[in-house]
Each structure stands twice: as C-alpha cells, then as structure tokens.
Design an enzyme around this catalytic site. Structure first.
Site, PDB file in Angstrom:
ATOM      1  N   HIS A 126       3.157  11.960  11.001  1.00  0.00           N
ATOM      2  CA  HIS A 126       4.039  11.387  12.017  1.00  0.00           C
ATOM      3  C   HIS A 126       4.550  12.474  12.960  1.00  0.00           C
ATOM      4  CE1 HIS A 126       4.662   7.781   9.225  1.00  0.00           C
ATOM      5  NE2 HIS A 126       4.023   7.354  10.289  1.00  0.00           N
ATOM      6  N   CYS A 127       4.454  12.192  14.242  1.00  0.00           N
ATOM      7  CA  CYS A 127       4.842  13.168  15.266  1.00  0.00           C
ATOM      8  C   CYS A 127       6.361  13.201  15.437  1.00  0.00           C
ATOM      9  CB  CYS A 127       4.179  12.823  16.598  1.00  0.00           C
ATOM     10  SG  CYS A 127       4.555  14.021  17.906  1.00  0.00           S
ATOM     11  N   CYS A 165       5.166   9.799  21.379  1.00  0.00           N
ATOM     12  CA  CYS A 165       3.760   9.883  20.982  1.00  0.00           C
ATOM     13  C   CYS A 165       3.373   8.658  20.160  1.00  0.00           C
ATOM     14  CB  CYS A 165       3.566  11.155  20.145  1.00  0.00           C
ATOM     15  SG  CYS A 165       1.898  11.437  19.502  1.00  0.00           S
ATOM     16  N   GLU A 219      -3.016   4.368  12.692  1.00  0.00           N
ATOM     17  CA  GLU A 219      -3.363   4.466  11.276  1.00  0.00           C
ATOM     18  C   GLU A 219      -4.649   5.251  11.052  1.00  0.00           C
ATOM     19  OE1 GLU A 219      -1.244   3.814   9.163  1.00  0.00           O
ATOM     20  OE2 GLU A 219       0.141   2.448  10.161  1.00  0.00           O
ATOM     21  N   CYS A 228       0.701  12.699  22.366  1.00  0.00           N
ATOM     22  CA  CYS A 228       1.294  13.844  23.045  1.00  0.00           C
ATOM     23  C   CYS A 228       0.288  15.001  22.983  1.00  0.00           C
ATOM     24  CB  CYS A 228       2.607  14.237  22.369  1.00  0.00           C
ATOM     25  SG  CYS A 228       2.400  15.061  20.766  1.00  0.00           S
TER      26      CYS A 228
END
Length: 360
Positions: free
Chosen positions: A264-265, A270, A255, A289
């Site tokens: 968001h990956c 990740c 967060e 990542c």
C-alpha cells in the site's frame, strides 16, 4: 480533512534511492521519463499530489503500515517477477458479470484490454468462464445485507489448481459478494502472493448495493444439499455503468499490483493506497504515483510513453456492438450499447498531460 505531506528529500529518496546502483539505474531512464518521475517531489506539480485523509476510518489511520520505497521493493527477496516462461496474467470469470451472457463476455473483454494496457508488455488471457458450482466453494446469505456470498479462500484453492504453466498470476473476478471466514462480514477481495492467485468481487460497486431497494436480497437460503448451487441460477447482477467499470478496473489493477509485490502506497495520491470503504476507494486515483510506477516499470520493463498511449487507446476504443438488455428482455436477449467510458474522461485528460511531459 488531513493532508499527508512528505518533504522533497523524503520523496526523492523513496523514488530514486541512495543506493548507487539504483541511482545509476534511474539515471539511465530517458529524459522524458525522468522529467515525469521527478514530478513526485515537485511541490508545484499538478500531476501528483499528497494523500488526503477524509476521516479517521481511512486506511492509513486505521491500518498503520511501514512505507515501501523503491529500494525496499527492488530488494524484496519474496516478490514475484514475470519471466519469459511466466509472462501471462489470466482472468477467470466466476458466474455472470452482466445481466446477459453477452454483456458478461463483453465486460470481461473490457477488463482484459484495460489490464493489457495497465500492465503493458505482459499478455492477458481469459480462462473459460465457470459457474459458482465449478468451484465447489461454500456460500451463505449475509446476515446484515441479506445478499449471497461465496467463500474467498476456497475459491483461491480452486484457482491455484487451474493455474496454467505460463501464468504469472490468475485472478478470479465475480459479481457475487465474498467472505473470507464465517466471522467476517465481507471482503472486497483476497489474494495469495505466494501462489500468485487472487479473487475479487465487484458486487458492492453497483450503484444500488447499499440502498433499501437492492434487488439482490434473499430472505432465506433454500439449500437441498451442500452440492446444491441452484440459488445462483438467477442471482442478481447490477446494471453495467461507467462508474461500475471504473471501480472494477481500479480494484483489479490494485490487487494485481499486490501480486507484483507493491505494498500500500503512503507517499502520494496513488492507485495503490489502501481503502477501508467505497468512498475512500472512489477518492483514489486510477493510476500510479511515480514511486509505484517505477516499481511496476522495473518489474515489467515497459516504456512509460508506450504504456500511457495504450491506456488512451483503451479509453478511445469505444465498442459499438456491446450488448445490453432492457428490463423486458430475457437474460440472453442482446441490444447494442457502447463501452461506457464517461467516468474515465477526466483520467484520460490527466494521461494526456503526462504524455506532454514525456514528449517535451
């Protein structure tokens, strides 16, 4: 089960960019850092793998989002960056995090130390813990789970008012469940990126939350007035375990990552992957990542080796005077217990592998 795989070219571009200035910036990294980052687009890498989807309810499937590569992050005019004047992450504890005040204080210190290592180079400070009543927030009993919940949006307003001058952000943490509005069942956390504040609950990370024996259930809310917060005087707090600590560290750093502007990956497995439910959150790695790591590095300016070594030190620095409590003890009777880091051991081995690549 489905695997989300991107081509080597796509991952290389997401990490390095095609912008000559950002490519030049990447080339200035030392050899070890480039060697580790390059693992992002090596299909034989044992350090960074593809995202695995386990069900249709997983985040990527149910919440389609445009992916954010390094160039888009770097050029985002709205993202917040630490400065010499605003260089501190503040943690505000709301209510107790453990079943004694001593455990609660120790738990917050563990989280502080973890954040100092994860966001290496920034200062992490603790604000004086406050009871729920200090926030003047609304609260309720959840109709489905019968547990106490506090209003996340109103706590954000409280945190904004308390934000110190040197704060990059202020994050509230609590073991009480959250709800963002009356029509919602619950929320794990909520943040205002504009204001640099967030509130996150670890209540649902306890091992017993979803069991029929959960001790935090209340059948009726006996509230004498809107200012009567006595129901929180002895609210249920889950037992501190290694898994609870790991989940708390994951949520807190994920967060705060959003407050830095990391979305968001969707590139590789990740920490910054979204999650819809606890099972999916548990499947996320504890660290970033290479693409998200480069984003954070560019925002803070740490050396990867220094950051990874700090994270190893945090795992290894097992406290020997951590208090806990037995069922027969009162909420203020401490006994001795070491910091529970068993759940972090596999991750520590992973960091050691990363350090080996950096130090070749």
């Amino acid at each position: 089960m489905q695997t989300v795989r991107h081509s080597e070219h796509t991952l290389r571009t997401a990490l390095i960019s095609k912008n000559p200035a950002l490519v030049s910036q990447y080339e200035k990294l030392d050899a070890g850092e480039k060697r580790l980052m390059d693992k992002a687009f090596r299909p034989d890498s044992d350090l960074f793998g593809p995202i695995t989807l386990h069900s249709q309810s997983d985040w990527i499937t149910s919440h389609p989002e445009a992916p954010q590569d390094f160039e888009e992050f770097f050029n985002d005019p709205y993202r917040k960056t630490p400065s010499p004047q605003k260089h501190s992450i503040y943690i505000q504890c709301i209510g107790l995090l453990g079943n004694t005040r001593s455990i609660s204080e120790e738990y917050v210190k563990w989280l502080k130390g973890y954040c100092e290592a994860f966001f290496y180079g920034l200062t992490v400070k603790l604000l004086e813990p406050v009871p729920v009543s200090a926030t003047r927030c609304s609260f309720r009993i959840n109709d489905n789970t019968q547990n106490l919940q506090i209003h996340a949006g109103q706590i954000l307003k409280f945190l904004k008012k308390k934000k110190p001058e040197d704060a990059f952000c202020v994050v509230g943490i609590t073991m009480i469940d959250l709800y963002p509005r009356d029509s919602w069942n619950f929320v794990f956390g909520q943040a205002s990126l504009t204001d640099g504040v967030g509130i996150f609950s670890f209540a649902r990370y306890g091992s017993d939350f979803y069991s029929s024996h959960y001790e935090g259930k209340l059948k009726k809310l006996q509230k004498k007035s809107s200012s009567d917060y006595s129901v929180f005087d002895n609210y249920y707090v889950p037992e501190v375990t290694s898994v609870l600590l790991l989940r708390s560290c994951k949520t807190l750093t994920h967060e705060i990552g959003h407050i830095f502007g990391l979305r968001h990956c969707q590139w590789l497995a990740c920490l910054m992957q979204g999650s819809n439910h606890l099972e999916e959150a548990d499947q996320r790695p504890l660290d970033l990542c290479p693409i998200c790591l480069r984003k954070l590095q560019s925002a803070i300016g740490f050396h990867l080796k220094d950051r990874y070594k700090a994270l190893v030190r945090w795992v290894d620095a097992e406290s020997t005077d951590t208090p806990t409590v037995s069922p027969e003890c009162s909420r203020e009777d401490p006994l001795s217990l070491p910091k529970p880091v068993e759940a972090f051991k596999e991750w520590r081995e992973w960091i050691t592998k990363c350090l080996a690549v950096l130090q070749k």
